[in-house]
Design an enzyme around this catalytic site. Structure first.
Site, mmCIF file in Angstrom:
data_model
loop_
_atom_site.group_PDB
_atom_site.id
_atom_site.type_symbol
_atom_site.label_atom_id
_atom_site.label_comp_id
_atom_site.label_asym_id
_atom_site.label_seq_id
_atom_site.Cartn_x
_atom_site.Cartn_y
_atom_site.Cartn_z
ATOM 1 N N SER A 5 46.297 40.924 36.591
ATOM 2 C CA SER A 5 45.386 41.038 37.518
ATOM 3 C C SER A 5 44.918 41.999 37.156
ATOM 4 O O SER A 5 44.183 42.452 37.907
ATOM 5 C CB SER A 5 46.362 41.135 39.192
ATOM 6 O OG SER A 5 47.288 42.395 38.503
ATOM 7 N N LYS A 56 46.341 48.397 41.404
ATOM 8 C CA LYS A 56 45.126 48.198 41.858
ATOM 9 C C LYS A 56 44.513 49.248 41.946
ATOM 10 O O LYS A 56 44.421 49.928 42.012
ATOM 11 C CB LYS A 56 45.455 47.033 43.051
ATOM 12 C CG LYS A 56 46.731 46.064 43.301
ATOM 13 C CD LYS A 56 45.657 44.788 42.496
ATOM 14 C CE LYS A 56 46.920 43.910 42.789
ATOM 15 N NZ LYS A 56 47.040 43.112 41.505
#
Length: 178
Positions: A50, A92
């Site tokens: 991701s 993230k």
């Protein structure tokens, strides 16, 4: 000349003293490294894609865990927090802070109606992606993965509370040879 009687305590050989000192030094260094890992810098393994291409699977990210680092997380920082799904560490990128408005139009990120330059995002893989105009609430940040097509992020679980940030990535490397 006066002779002294031999001591009743046996003399400790020099070699044994050196070994004892060396053992104490090694234990102190290991304890210091453990404390450093526990409270300051922690390596976090990257298992998912991701955050590609910034962090590929197999990469190791070193996370600064000080209170100052966590409270100063800002735009562009890679932050670590427990996954809302299963509490495993997740990395993230902070793309918007409290009070800013975020929107994704045809795969392009807009913050406060200004398109954000993101050279680490492959926009061709996410063409046609949209996210509605949303204001980031106080005490939170909006986080997204660099591999937008594969990332589960604030678009799915909402803005991230600042107090859930465990640290900020300060360095990373990928030990695999591809």
């Amino acid at each position: 000349m006066v002779q002294t009687a031999p001591s009743s305590a046996p003399a400790v050989p020099r070699r044994r003293r050196r070994k004892t000192v060396l053992t104490v030094v090694v234990i102190a260094v290991l304890a210091g490294l453990f404390a450093l890992r526990l409270w300051v810098i922690e390596p976090v393994g990257v298992d998912l894609d991701s955050m590609e291409p910034t962090l590929a699977p197999g990469s190791i990210a070193f996370v600064l865990k000080t209170e100052q680092a966590r409270s100063d997380a800002q735009l562009g920082d890679l932050v670590v927090f427990p996954s809302p799904a299963d509490e495993t560490p997740v990395i993230k990128r902070v793309v918007a802070e409290a009070g800013q408005q975020i929107e994704v139009r045809d795969a392009l990120l807009y913050v406060d109606s200004i398109p954000v330059r993101e050279p680490f995002v492959d926009h061709s893989t996410i063409d046609g992606t949209f996210y509605p105009l949303t204001e980031v609430p106080p005490g939170t940040v909006f986080v997204m993965g660099d591999n937008r097509e594969q990332s589960i992020d604030s678009r799915d679980f909402g803005p991230l509370p600042l107090d859930s940030i465990e640290g900020v990535v300060v360095w990373s490397f990928n030990p695999s040879f591809k």
